[in-house]
Enzyme design. Structure first.
Site, PDB file in Angstrom:
ATOM      1  N   ASP A  77      -0.546 -13.824  22.033  1.00 19.89           N
ATOM      2  CA  ASP A  77      -0.581 -12.305  21.919  1.00 19.89           C
ATOM      3  C   ASP A  77       0.853 -12.103  21.692  1.00 19.89           C
ATOM      4  O   ASP A  77       1.736 -12.962  21.977  1.00 19.89           O
ATOM      5  CB  ASP A  77      -1.507 -11.617  22.976  1.00 19.89           C
ATOM      6  CG  ASP A  77      -1.322 -10.052  22.856  1.00 19.89           C
ATOM      7  OD1 ASP A  77      -1.500  -9.862  21.698  1.00 19.89           O
ATOM      8  OD2 ASP A  77      -0.944  -9.377  23.561  1.00 19.89           O
ATOM      9  N   ASP A 101       2.279  -8.243  21.860  1.00 15.57           N
ATOM     10  CA  ASP A 101       2.897  -6.997  22.741  1.00 15.57           C
ATOM     11  C   ASP A 101       2.539  -7.422  23.974  1.00 15.57           C
ATOM     12  O   ASP A 101       1.337  -7.588  24.420  1.00 15.57           O
ATOM     13  CB  ASP A 101       1.949  -5.707  22.228  1.00 15.57           C
ATOM     14  CG  ASP A 101       2.307  -5.276  20.759  1.00 15.57           C
ATOM     15  OD1 ASP A 101       3.826  -5.012  20.493  1.00 15.57           O
ATOM     16  OD2 ASP A 101       1.651  -4.959  20.127  1.00 15.57           O
TER      17      ASP A 101
END
Length: 342
Positions: free
Chosen positions: A26, A28
């Protein structure tokens, strides 16, 4: 890889970067926050890559194109090509293309990432409900997305046009804090129409499928900061996961996690890719990791001993998840977490 009723974080005798062929990272809250690299991310990823691990960046944020994301990561010191980036825009575009004719028009409520992904699948982005769209797609459009775009989506959906959403994350991390995400925008259209969208992004299968198609990963490790997207997505895909505590999930949320939100491994940050993972031992009489022992009391979790904070958290997870079984642990872990500075 073990799924289902996991009752403790697992150990690994090998560095995770050697035990798995591909890290599905991922962005963010894991690699960067507010545009700036998170501490230890750049160096840790460089070491993992140099050791042979493939790095793929998997994001529910549909605003930016893979080219833009790759350029940003490269600027941060993480050499990345567009083929290393998989977005929820790509996943939802594939989902739409499987249900509408080639060359169909799609009403876009979102940013350039959605438009590029739709064109990649041979679909034509349009801007109005009056453009005879075959589908409506909604993705994160940034903080300046005009309110009228939600009305445009609502007009089309109320006319019976199929509605798709890249993802339904209610929040998104920013450099100033936590901001409303695409899920909040989806709720606006849901309230106005009473309809339900088909959703592609994490934690749902279309996103996992898109990731595996594009990476060819055989032993993937999902690395994320969110229990309800990254970790649940790994659970749904039947693959292992590493939760890093550099984003939205805190210790209390982790201890209360139901089975589908329990990661395989837990670590402070991306340095966890470069090491083995300590084993949690023990049973209901006490769970041990490093110098810590955790137990579940009548109304709260207890922690004794000393050592690395992450070891204490792993022991607490074992006590909490075992006590909760297939549910969510309701025992108070505040005092124990405070001992760890978490």
């Amino acid at each position: 890889m073990s799924q289902g009723g996991r009752t403790r974080p697992e150990g690994s005798g090998q560095p995770l970067s050697e035990a798995y062929d591909t890290a599905l990272l991922d962005l963010d809250g894991v690699v960067y926050a507010g545009g700036s690299a998170i501490a230890h991310a750049v160096d840790s990823l460089a070491v993992a890559r140099s050791g042979g691990m493939r790095l793929a960046y998997v994001t529910n944020n549909a605003l930016r194109t893979p080219d833009t994301v790759a350029a940003h990561l490269t600027e941060l010191g993480i050499p990345t090509g567009a083929d290393d980036v998989i977005t929820s825009a790509q996943a939802v575009a594939r989902l739409i293309s499987e249900q509408v004719p080639a060359g169909a028009r799609v009403l876009v409520i979102g940013g350039e990432g959605l438009r590029v992904a739709l064109r990649e699948r041979g679909l034509v982005p349009v801007e109005s409900a009056d453009d005879d769209p075959a589908a409506v797609v909604q993705g994160y459009g940034g903080p300046d997305l005009p309110w009228g775009r939600f009305a445009e989506a609502s007009y089309a959906v109320r006319r019976g046009v199929p509605w798709f959403a890249s993802n339904t994350d209610l929040t998104i991390p920013s450099g100033r804090g936590i901001a409303p995400g695409n899920g909040a925008a989806v709720e606006v259209v849901r309230i106005a129409t009473g309809a339900e969208p088909q959703v592609a992004g994490k934690p749902l299968p279309p996103m996992h499928r898109e990731t595996i198609i594009r990476t060819g990963a055989e032993r993937p490790l999902v690395v994320g900061d969110r229990l309800d997207t990254d970790i649940e997505g790994a659970f749904n895909g039947g693959v292992d996961s590493l939760l890093v505590l550099t984003g939205v999930t805190d210790g209390a949320q982790l201890l209360a996690a139901p089975p589908q939100h329990r990661p395989t491994y837990v670590d402070a940050d991306l340095r966890g890719l470069l090491t083995g993972q300590p084993e949690v031992t023990g049973d209901g009489a006490g769970f041990r990791c490093g110098g810590w022992t955790a137990t579940a009391g009548a109304d709260r979790l207890e922690l004794t001993g000393d050592g690395e904070a992450q070891d204490g958290l792993r022991a607490l997870c074992a006590a909490a998840w075992t006590a909760a079984g297939e549910g969510s642990c309701a025992l108070d872990g505040g005092k124990a977490l405070a001992r760890l500075g978490l």
